[in-house]
Design a protein around this motif. Structure first.
Motif, PDB file in Angstrom:
ATOM      1  N   PHE A 149       0.809  -1.221   0.000  1.00  0.00           N
ATOM      2  CA  PHE A 149       0.000   0.000   0.000  1.00  0.00           C
ATOM      3  C   PHE A 149       0.844   1.274   0.000  1.00  0.00           C
ATOM      4  N   LEU A 150       2.117   1.155   0.325  1.00  0.00           N
ATOM      5  CA  LEU A 150       3.070   2.257   0.179  1.00  0.00           C
ATOM      6  C   LEU A 150       4.123   1.782  -0.815  1.00  0.00           C
ATOM      7  N   PRO A 151       4.129   2.327  -2.030  1.00  0.00           N
ATOM      8  CA  PRO A 151       5.003   1.795  -3.089  1.00  0.00           C
ATOM      9  C   PRO A 151       6.468   1.751  -2.662  1.00  0.00           C
ATOM     10  N   SER A 152       7.163   0.724  -3.126  1.00  0.00           N
ATOM     11  CA  SER A 152       8.602   0.611  -2.852  1.00  0.00           C
ATOM     12  C   SER A 152       9.420   1.369  -3.887  1.00  0.00           C
ATOM     13  N   ASP A 153       8.874   1.551  -5.077  1.00  0.00           N
ATOM     14  CA  ASP A 153       9.552   2.327  -6.107  1.00  0.00           C
ATOM     15  C   ASP A 153       9.716   3.767  -5.627  1.00  0.00           C
ATOM     16  N   PRO A 154      10.930   4.320  -5.656  1.00  0.00           N
ATOM     17  CA  PRO A 154      11.165   5.658  -5.097  1.00  0.00           C
ATOM     18  C   PRO A 154      10.286   6.749  -5.704  1.00  0.00           C
ATOM     19  N   ARG A 155      10.076   6.697  -7.006  1.00  0.00           N
ATOM     20  CA  ARG A 155       9.270   7.725  -7.663  1.00  0.00           C
ATOM     21  C   ARG A 155       7.813   7.638  -7.216  1.00  0.00           C
ATOM     22  N   LEU A 156       7.268   6.436  -7.227  1.00  0.00           N
ATOM     23  CA  LEU A 156       5.872   6.253  -6.822  1.00  0.00           C
ATOM     24  C   LEU A 156       5.689   6.489  -5.327  1.00  0.00           C
ATOM     25  N   ARG A 157       6.697   6.119  -4.561  1.00  0.00           N
ATOM     26  CA  ARG A 157       6.621   6.353  -3.117  1.00  0.00           C
ATOM     27  C   ARG A 157       6.566   7.861  -2.837  1.00  0.00           C
ATOM     28  N   SER A 158       7.374   8.631  -3.569  1.00  0.00           N
ATOM     29  CA  SER A 158       7.363  10.084  -3.404  1.00  0.00           C
ATOM     30  C   SER A 158       6.000  10.656  -3.762  1.00  0.00           C
ATOM     31  N   GLN A 159       5.414  10.194  -4.867  1.00  0.00           N
ATOM     32  CA  GLN A 159       4.093  10.667  -5.252  1.00  0.00           C
ATOM     33  C   GLN A 159       3.050  10.335  -4.179  1.00  0.00           C
ATOM     34  N   CYS A 160       3.150   9.143  -3.649  1.00  0.00           N
ATOM     35  CA  CYS A 160       2.213   8.713  -2.604  1.00  0.00           C
ATOM     36  C   CYS A 160       2.332   9.614  -1.376  1.00  0.00           C
ATOM     37  N   MET A 161       3.540   9.907  -0.978  1.00  0.00           N
ATOM     38  CA  MET A 161       3.762  10.781   0.171  1.00  0.00           C
ATOM     39  C   MET A 161       3.237  12.189  -0.102  1.00  0.00           C
ATOM     40  N   GLN A 162       3.412  12.662  -1.323  1.00  0.00           N
ATOM     41  CA  GLN A 162       2.920  13.993  -1.672  1.00  0.00           C
ATOM     42  C   GLN A 162       1.406  14.073  -1.532  1.00  0.00           C
ATOM     43  N   TRP A 163       0.703  13.048  -1.980  1.00  0.00           N
ATOM     44  CA  TRP A 163      -0.750  13.047  -1.835  1.00  0.00           C
ATOM     45  C   TRP A 163      -1.179  12.954  -0.366  1.00  0.00           C
ATOM     46  N   LEU A 164      -0.441  12.215   0.429  1.00  0.00           N
ATOM     47  CA  LEU A 164      -0.749  12.152   1.857  1.00  0.00           C
ATOM     48  C   LEU A 164      -0.562  13.516   2.517  1.00  0.00           C
ATOM     49  N   PHE A 165       0.529  14.198   2.182  1.00  0.00           N
ATOM     50  CA  PHE A 165       0.771  15.525   2.745  1.00  0.00           C
ATOM     51  C   PHE A 165      -0.294  16.515   2.254  1.00  0.00           C
ATOM     52  N   TRP A 166      -0.683  16.387   0.984  1.00  0.00           N
ATOM     53  CA  TRP A 166      -1.745  17.232   0.431  1.00  0.00           C
ATOM     54  C   TRP A 166      -3.035  17.023   1.215  1.00  0.00           C
ATOM     55  N   GLN A 167      -3.302  15.787   1.537  1.00  0.00           N
ATOM     56  CA  GLN A 167      -4.552  15.476   2.237  1.00  0.00           C
ATOM     57  C   GLN A 167      -4.576  16.073   3.641  1.00  0.00           C
ATOM     58  N   VAL A 168      -3.502  15.856   4.407  1.00  0.00           N
ATOM     59  CA  VAL A 168      -3.523  16.325   5.796  1.00  0.00           C
ATOM     60  C   VAL A 168      -3.260  17.822   5.906  1.00  0.00           C
ATOM     61  N   GLY A 169      -2.592  18.397   4.897  1.00  0.00           N
ATOM     62  CA  GLY A 169      -2.286  19.819   4.963  1.00  0.00           C
ATOM     63  C   GLY A 169      -3.313  20.715   4.302  1.00  0.00           C
ATOM     64  N   GLY A 170      -4.122  20.145   3.407  1.00  0.00           N
ATOM     65  CA  GLY A 170      -5.074  20.956   2.663  1.00  0.00           C
ATOM     66  C   GLY A 170      -6.482  20.409   2.664  1.00  0.00           C
ATOM     67  N   GLN A 171      -6.683  19.291   1.983  1.00  0.00           N
ATOM     68  CA  GLN A 171      -8.033  18.767   1.793  1.00  0.00           C
ATOM     69  C   GLN A 171      -8.793  18.573   3.102  1.00  0.00           C
ATOM     70  N   GLY A 172      -8.181  17.912   4.068  1.00  0.00           N
ATOM     71  CA  GLY A 172      -8.859  17.653   5.334  1.00  0.00           C
ATOM     72  C   GLY A 172      -9.193  18.917   6.112  1.00  0.00           C
ATOM     73  N   PRO A 173      -8.200  19.764   6.400  1.00  0.00           N
ATOM     74  CA  PRO A 173      -8.492  20.993   7.158  1.00  0.00           C
ATOM     75  C   PRO A 173      -9.473  21.932   6.464  1.00  0.00           C
ATOM     76  N   MET A 174      -9.348  22.091   5.166  1.00  0.00           N
ATOM     77  CA  MET A 174     -10.250  23.006   4.458  1.00  0.00           C
ATOM     78  C   MET A 174     -11.680  22.478   4.448  1.00  0.00           C
ATOM     79  N   THR A 175     -11.836  21.175   4.251  1.00  0.00           N
ATOM     80  CA  THR A 175     -13.183  20.604   4.263  1.00  0.00           C
ATOM     81  C   THR A 175     -13.770  20.663   5.666  1.00  0.00           C
ATOM     82  N   GLY A 176     -12.936  20.423   6.662  1.00  0.00           N
ATOM     83  CA  GLY A 176     -13.410  20.526   8.039  1.00  0.00           C
ATOM     84  C   GLY A 176     -13.815  21.937   8.411  1.00  0.00           C
TER      85      GLY A 176
END
Length: 313
Positions: A149-176
């Motif tokens: 569920f967390l990619p081992s490929d460095p490029r995909l892992r970075s993208q996954c982390m970016q979306w997680l940070f986007w979610q907790v830093g933007g999407q979640g707080p703004m929707t709340g």
């Protein structure tokens, strides 16, 4: 000189009224706290951290103990736990009653926010307390890498982390924040609610459009913003179901469901125009069809695992 005309007098009165309405902050913020009275959580909101009562956390027999509530942030970890299929005990934390401020809960989460967890089989075989939904999710994904569920490929892992940070830093707080002004703020604060709903509702729509563009195939995470040659995406990262999907879908699910719906108001999904985000809808539909997601969003909804109660009945 003659007397000022009626139009001039009206303009002067309007200007004076505007000056009278101009907001000026008091010397200290504490002078404003009384203005928050009347919102649903006014009785528990304070500007201080730490325990307010002495009470140990309940614990079951499983190595992993989850302390949560069926809110979007709680759903995120519930979904992942169900997808992982590992043994865990869930415990409902009633935030309306202030159970997040017990000494036991503060020991697991100094921030007094759900979800929190304790893994008795943490690093080095010692217990570890975990707070913040995305941090808990990353911890679990790294502990169980074989699930993918967390990619081992460095490029995909970075993208996954970016979306997680986007979610907790933007999407979640703004929707709340949108939800607070839409349904929880004091009913008589009309101007404040209009401003808050407009300000944060616009941000909710922008975040939905970020998802819409990405899922429609825009951008390639190489610096190009146009359509990618592969076309629309089924998932956020590498066209594979990851923890990023689990985290980002929850606040959209809340808007689609009834969490921000109240009698006498338009439904949140209609108010925000969710139907126009067609690729987001398709993405949410396929995730919501998963049995693990269906169970995950029910974790700590009234009881720890409601589907087990239903089997007993």
């Amino acid at each position: 000189r003659g007397l000022p005309g009626a139009c001039h007098i009206a303009a002067m009165a309007e200007e004076a009224g505007a000056e009278q309405k101009k907001w000026v902050p008091p010397p200290v913020i504490e002078d404003l706290f009384k203005a928050t009275q009347g919102n649903q959580f006014a009785s528990i909101n304070r500007p201080t951290a730490g325990p307010r009562s002495e009470e140990a956390l309940p614990a079951g027999d499983a190595p992993f103990q989850l302390y949560s509530l069926a809110t979007p942030n709680g759903w995120k970890v519930g979904i992942l736990l169900e997808e992982l299929g590992i043994p865990y005990d869930a415990h409902v934390v009633n935030i309306g009653k202030g159970e997040q401020f017990t000494s036991g809960f503060v020991g697991a989460s100094p921030n007094s926010k759900i979800p929190a967890a304790i893994d008795r089989e943490g690093p080095g075989g010692e217990p570890i307390a975990l707070m913040e939904s995305a941090a808990i999710m990353l911890y679990l994904c790294e502990k169980y890498p074989e699930k993918g569920f967390l990619p081992s490929d460095p490029r995909l892992r970075s993208q996954c982390m970016q979306w997680l940070f986007w979610q907790v830093g933007g999407q979640g707080p703004m929707t709340g924040n949108f939800g607070h002004f839409m349904v929880y703020a004091p009913a008589d604060q009309v101007d404040a609610r209009n401003y808050g709903v407009a300000r944060y509702g616009m941000e909710v729509q922008r975040h939905l459009d970020v998802l819409e563009r990405h899922l429609s195939g825009q951008g390639d995470f190489c610096g190009n913003s146009g359509p990618r040659k592969e076309g629309p995406r089924s998932y956020l990262v590498g066209d594979t179901y990851t923890v990023a999907d689990m985290a980002c879908v929850c606040w959209v699910l809340l808007l689609r469901k009834t969490g921000y719906d109240r009698p006498g108001q338009p439904r949140a999904c209609e108010f925000l125009g969710l139907d126009k985000y067609t690729h987001v809808k398709k993405w949410v539909d396929q995730l919501e069809a998963r049995e693990e997601v269906q169970r995950g969003i029910r974790v700590c909804a009234g009881s720890p695992k409601p589907w087990l109660d239903e089997k007993k009945e």
